[in-house]
Design a protein around this motif. Structure first.
Motif, PDB file in Angstrom:
ATOM      1  N   MET A   6       3.657 -11.547   5.267  1.00 25.56           N
ATOM      2  CA  MET A   6       4.120 -10.201   5.647  1.00 25.56           C
ATOM      3  C   MET A   6       5.475  -9.859   5.013  1.00 25.56           C
ATOM      4  O   MET A   6       6.028  -8.797   5.278  1.00 25.56           O
ATOM      5  N   GLU A   7       6.000 -10.756   4.175  1.00 25.92           N
ATOM      6  CA  GLU A   7       7.325 -10.529   3.625  1.00 25.92           C
ATOM      7  C   GLU A   7       7.380  -9.260   2.769  1.00 25.92           C
ATOM      8  O   GLU A   7       8.372  -8.512   2.799  1.00 25.92           O
ATOM      9  N   ASN A   8       6.301  -9.000   2.001  1.00 32.32           N
ATOM     10  CA  ASN A   8       6.323  -7.782   1.181  1.00 32.32           C
ATOM     11  C   ASN A   8       6.268  -6.520   2.033  1.00 32.32           C
ATOM     12  O   ASN A   8       6.802  -5.476   1.654  1.00 32.32           O
ATOM     13  N   LEU A   9       5.647  -6.610   3.222  1.00 33.96           N
ATOM     14  CA  LEU A   9       5.671  -5.462   4.138  1.00 33.96           C
ATOM     15  C   LEU A   9       7.063  -5.261   4.701  1.00 33.96           C
ATOM     16  O   LEU A   9       7.513  -4.118   4.879  1.00 33.96           O
ATOM     17  N   ARG A  10       7.757  -6.358   4.980  1.00 25.85           N
ATOM     18  CA  ARG A  10       9.135  -6.249   5.468  1.00 25.85           C
ATOM     19  C   ARG A  10       9.997  -5.506   4.434  1.00 25.85           C
ATOM     20  O   ARG A  10      10.785  -4.628   4.775  1.00 25.85           O
ATOM     21  N   VAL A  11       9.801  -5.859   3.182  1.00 26.31           N
ATOM     22  CA  VAL A  11      10.555  -5.192   2.108  1.00 26.31           C
ATOM     23  C   VAL A  11      10.224  -3.702   2.061  1.00 26.31           C
ATOM     24  O   VAL A  11      11.110  -2.855   1.902  1.00 26.31           O
ATOM     25  N   VAL A  12       8.918  -3.361   2.222  1.00 28.30           N
ATOM     26  CA  VAL A  12       8.506  -1.956   2.222  1.00 28.30           C
ATOM     27  C   VAL A  12       9.230  -1.182   3.314  1.00 28.30           C
ATOM     28  O   VAL A  12       9.782  -0.101   3.075  1.00 28.30           O
ATOM     29  N   PHE A  13       9.271  -1.745   4.517  1.00 31.04           N
ATOM     30  CA  PHE A  13       9.915  -1.040   5.631  1.00 31.04           C
ATOM     31  C   PHE A  13      11.427  -0.965   5.428  1.00 31.04           C
ATOM     32  O   PHE A  13      12.046   0.085   5.634  1.00 31.04           O
ATOM     33  N   GLU A  14      12.030  -2.080   5.041  1.00 32.94           N
ATOM     34  CA  GLU A  14      13.487  -2.095   4.895  1.00 32.94           C
ATOM     35  C   GLU A  14      13.956  -1.141   3.801  1.00 32.94           C
ATOM     36  O   GLU A  14      15.009  -0.516   3.930  1.00 32.94           O
ATOM     37  N   GLU A  15      13.178  -1.018   2.723  1.00 33.14           N
ATOM     38  CA  GLU A  15      13.584  -0.162   1.613  1.00 33.14           C
ATOM     39  C   GLU A  15      13.317   1.317   1.859  1.00 33.14           C
ATOM     40  O   GLU A  15      13.926   2.171   1.200  1.00 33.14           O
ATOM     41  N   ASN A  16      12.422   1.647   2.796  1.00 29.78           N
ATOM     42  CA  ASN A  16      11.993   3.036   2.933  1.00 29.78           C
ATOM     43  C   ASN A  16      12.308   3.697   4.265  1.00 29.78           C
ATOM     44  O   ASN A  16      12.122   4.910   4.399  1.00 29.78           O
ATOM     45  N   LEU A  17      12.761   2.939   5.252  1.00 23.05           N
ATOM     46  CA  LEU A  17      13.142   3.560   6.516  1.00 23.05           C
ATOM     47  C   LEU A  17      14.556   4.114   6.365  1.00 23.05           C
ATOM     48  O   LEU A  17      15.541   3.523   6.823  1.00 23.05           O
ATOM     49  N   ASN A  18      14.651   5.260   5.707  1.00 23.83           N
ATOM     50  CA  ASN A  18      15.927   5.905   5.437  1.00 23.83           C
ATOM     51  C   ASN A  18      15.732   7.413   5.399  1.00 23.83           C
ATOM     52  O   ASN A  18      14.689   7.910   5.852  1.00 23.83           O
ATOM     53  N   THR A  19      16.665   8.136   4.861  1.00 27.50           N
ATOM     54  CA  THR A  19      16.591   9.603   4.886  1.00 27.50           C
ATOM     55  C   THR A  19      15.507  10.162   3.975  1.00 27.50           C
ATOM     56  O   THR A  19      15.166  11.342   4.067  1.00 27.50           O
ATOM     57  N   ASP A  20      14.947   9.334   3.065  1.00 21.50           N
ATOM     58  CA  ASP A  20      13.853   9.795   2.201  1.00 21.50           C
ATOM     59  C   ASP A  20      12.484   9.613   2.852  1.00 21.50           C
ATOM     60  O   ASP A  20      11.474  10.090   2.335  1.00 21.50           O
ATOM     61  N   PHE A  21      12.442   8.909   3.978  1.00 19.62           N
ATOM     62  CA  PHE A  21      11.180   8.643   4.666  1.00 19.62           C
ATOM     63  C   PHE A  21      10.613   9.937   5.238  1.00 19.62           C
ATOM     64  O   PHE A  21      11.336  10.752   5.819  1.00 19.62           O
ATOM     65  N   ILE A  22       9.283  10.128   5.061  1.00 20.95           N
ATOM     66  CA  ILE A  22       8.616  11.321   5.606  1.00 20.95           C
ATOM     67  C   ILE A  22       7.698  10.957   6.772  1.00 20.95           C
ATOM     68  O   ILE A  22       7.811  11.506   7.862  1.00 20.95           O
ATOM     69  N   SER A  23       6.777  10.016   6.559  1.00 21.00           N
ATOM     70  CA  SER A  23       5.832   9.657   7.623  1.00 21.00           C
ATOM     71  C   SER A  23       5.129   8.354   7.277  1.00 21.00           C
ATOM     72  O   SER A  23       5.143   7.915   6.121  1.00 21.00           O
ATOM     73  N   ALA A  24       4.492   7.767   8.272  1.00 26.55           N
ATOM     74  CA  ALA A  24       3.653   6.586   8.058  1.00 26.55           C
ATOM     75  C   ALA A  24       2.581   6.546   9.137  1.00 26.55           C
ATOM     76  O   ALA A  24       2.802   7.013  10.262  1.00 26.55           O
ATOM     77  N   THR A  25       1.419   5.992   8.779  1.00 25.85           N
ATOM     78  CA  THR A  25       0.336   5.804   9.730  1.00 25.85           C
ATOM     79  C   THR A  25      -0.179   4.377   9.600  1.00 25.85           C
ATOM     80  O   THR A  25      -0.543   3.933   8.515  1.00 25.85           O
ATOM     81  N   LEU A  26      -0.184   3.645  10.713  1.00 25.31           N
ATOM     82  CA  LEU A  26      -0.752   2.300  10.780  1.00 25.31           C
ATOM     83  C   LEU A  26      -2.095   2.425  11.490  1.00 25.31           C
ATOM     84  O   LEU A  26      -2.178   3.006  12.581  1.00 25.31           O
ATOM     85  N   SER A  27      -3.162   1.879  10.909  1.00 27.72           N
ATOM     86  CA  SER A  27      -4.490   2.088  11.480  1.00 27.72           C
ATOM     87  C   SER A  27      -5.404   0.904  11.219  1.00 27.72           C
ATOM     88  O   SER A  27      -5.013  -0.094  10.611  1.00 27.72           O
ATOM     89  N   SER A  28      -6.652   1.029  11.699  1.00 24.59           N
ATOM     90  CA  SER A  28      -7.695   0.001  11.578  1.00 24.59           C
ATOM     91  C   SER A  28      -7.292  -1.301  12.274  1.00 24.59           C
ATOM     92  O   SER A  28      -7.007  -2.315  11.640  1.00 24.59           O
ATOM     93  N   PRO A  29      -7.274  -1.297  13.623  1.00 24.07           N
ATOM     94  CA  PRO A  29      -6.898  -2.514  14.356  1.00 24.07           C
ATOM     95  C   PRO A  29      -7.916  -3.629  14.170  1.00 24.07           C
ATOM     96  O   PRO A  29      -9.103  -3.389  13.985  1.00 24.07           O
ATOM     97  N   ARG A  30      -7.430  -4.861  14.226  1.00 24.70           N
ATOM     98  CA  ARG A  30      -8.311  -6.025  14.073  1.00 24.70           C
ATOM     99  C   ARG A  30      -9.127  -6.294  15.336  1.00 24.70           C
ATOM    100  O   ARG A  30     -10.250  -6.773  15.264  1.00 24.70           O
ATOM    101  N   THR A  31      -8.550  -6.016  16.484  1.00 29.84           N
ATOM    102  CA  THR A  31      -9.215  -6.304  17.755  1.00 29.84           C
ATOM    103  C   THR A  31      -9.216  -5.056  18.628  1.00 29.84           C
ATOM    104  O   THR A  31      -8.478  -4.096  18.372  1.00 29.84           O
ATOM    105  N   LYS A  32     -10.044  -5.078  19.630  1.00 31.33           N
ATOM    106  CA  LYS A  32     -10.150  -3.954  20.550  1.00 31.33           C
ATOM    107  C   LYS A  32      -9.197  -4.159  21.728  1.00 31.33           C
ATOM    108  O   LYS A  32      -8.814  -5.263  22.059  1.00 31.33           O
ATOM    109  N   GLY A  33      -8.823  -3.047  22.338  1.00 37.46           N
ATOM    110  CA  GLY A  33      -8.017  -3.123  23.548  1.00 37.46           C
ATOM    111  C   GLY A  33      -6.553  -2.806  23.340  1.00 37.46           C
ATOM    112  O   GLY A  33      -5.842  -2.474  24.283  1.00 37.46           O
ATOM    113  N   GLY A  34      -6.072  -2.910  22.093  1.00 35.43           N
ATOM    114  CA  GLY A  34      -4.674  -2.611  21.820  1.00 35.43           C
ATOM    115  C   GLY A  34      -4.510  -1.234  21.234  1.00 35.43           C
ATOM    116  O   GLY A  34      -5.322  -0.337  21.447  1.00 35.43           O
ATOM    117  N   ALA A  35      -3.439  -1.053  20.497  1.00 37.39           N
ATOM    118  CA  ALA A  35      -3.191   0.234  19.833  1.00 37.39           C
ATOM    119  C   ALA A  35      -4.249   0.471  18.765  1.00 37.39           C
ATOM    120  O   ALA A  35      -4.595  -0.437  18.014  1.00 37.39           O
TER     121      ALA A  35
END
Length: 393
Positions: free
Chosen positions: A1-30
């Motif tokens: 998940m290190e490359n995802l950490r880099v994605v979030f750290e580099e883009n959670l700033n004033t240039d960020f517009i939106s994000a959608t996390l989807s397709s859960p692995r299991t049922k019952g959660g988000a």
């Protein structure tokens, strides 16, 4: 998940517009998490909107805490779609946890995000921006204002486009690779959503797509073709015909079937599976077949009431359809859908091809035997399998 950490750290700033996390692995959660930036007392926060069941939960977090929270969510999610002013980023997480990140730079920087805390809902098709087909179909005025009496239709169109937006990562490899995407819309009717798909995917996203709408009403088909030609939508065509008999294509990327009555939905799903469609979006309607079949000594006190029996049979019908799709190698969800005509038929079956056949055959058969039902979809799929093997069931 290190490359995802880099994605979030580099883009959670004033240039960020939106994000959608989807397709859960299991049922019952988000089932989905949406992220947007907001400004509170001069400090930049990120609002995480978590969808769970029929509820939505909100948290406003600073960048570092939002990064940590999103990484935790991505341990249970398989898709991320992020938009910034400079680029569009897609991340896919495999079953084994391998993360693939694709980044596409924008030709020109996008508009800054709305950072207000109490803002109006942002739609994919925005209010105030005239959309030609919505004007002609009476949903918008020529200035882009949504006609008050048609606002529910406007919301439903945008809701449907959100479902498509969520599955775009499953289609992008073909679309971005220069291949033409083929979409079939069975039972398209007046085609509000068919036009919306073409406008969103071709005009706004720039995909090379071909959409075919199929319906039995000759006058409706003629009107839709006239509008398509008027807008210059060269690869959007409407045909008069029946779902069960249609053989006009050999390969389809996405099949849409909205409010196809009773077993017409089953024929559409069977066609989609036969074409090896990557994505299926189906809103069933008028599920009468199992209402005539269903019997159960255990449930007899419940099924004796006609209205209850009708609703139970409809829910069982759609659940079994989802199970057959899983058996045939699709990851399947049953989601709530806002119906355009204000009927209780508001279930959407969304199936995405994985290629991994399900192991639910025995449980599926046991359920059908217990309820004394034999759905059309099962018969169509099993007849096809027997024919391919050269055997009789």
């Amino acid at each position: 998940m290190e490359n995802l950490r880099v994605v979030f750290e580099e883009n959670l700033n004033t240039d960020f517009i939106s994000a959608t996390l989807s397709s859960p692995r299991t049922k019952g959660g988000a089932v989905k998490v949406k992220v947007r930036p907001l400004l509170k007392k001069g400090t930049l926060f990120f609002q995480l909107e978590e969808f769970k069941g029929n509820q939505a939960f909100h948290r406003n977090l600073p960048a570092d805490e939002a990064c940590a929270a999103l990484l935790l969510y991505m341990e249970e999610m398989k898709q991320l779609q992020m938009e910034t002013r400079q680029s569009s980023i897609t991340a896919l997480v495999s079953k084994k946890g391998k993360v693939t990140v694709k980044k596409k730079a924008r030709r020109e920087p996008a508009k800054e995000a709305d950072l207000s805390h109490n803002r109006q809902k942002r739609y994919i098709l925005e209010e105030g921006v005239p959309v030609p087909f919505l004007v002609d179909l009476g949903v918008m005025t020529g200035e882009g204002r949504v006609v008050h009496a048609k606002f529910d239709k406007f919301r439903q169109i945008n809701r449907f486009l959100e479902f498509i937006e969520d599955i775009l990562p499953r289609l992008e490899d073909r679309a971005r690779g220069g291949g033409e995407l083929t979409i079939l819309d069975f039972g398209c009717g007046k085609s509000y959503l068919t036009f919306a798909m073409y406008y969103y995917l071709h005009e706004l996203k720039g995909y090379d797509i071909r959409i075919i709408g199929l319906d039995l009403k000759r006058d409706v088909i003629r009107r839709c073709n006239e509008l398509s030609e008027k807008y210059g939508y060269e690869k959007l065509r409407f045909l008069e015909g029946d779902i069960a008999d249609y053989t006009g294509v050999d390969r389809v990327d996405m099949v849409v079937t909205l409010h196809a009555c009773d077993t017409a939905t089953d024929y559409a799903l069977a066609k989609a599976i036969g074409w090896d469609a990557r994505v299926i979006l189906s809103v069933p309607c008028c599920q009468h077949e199992l209402n005539r079949q269903i019997e159960s000594d255990v449930l007899e006190p419940v099924l004796k009431y006609g209205l209850i029996k009708e609703r139970v049979a409809a829910l069982v019908t759609d659940a079994l359809r989802a199970q057959y799709l899983e058996r045939e190698g699709y990851e399947t969800q049953i989601l709530e859908f806002i119906d355009m005509e204000h009927t209780p038929k508001n279930i959407l079956i969304r199936a995405v091809k994985t290629g991994r056949k399900g192991s639910n055959e025995k449980k599926l058969q046991a359920c059908e035997e217990a309820l004394h039902v034999r759905p059309t979809l099962g018969r169509l799929l099993d007849t096809k399998s027997d024919a391919e093997r050269g055997t009789d069931r």
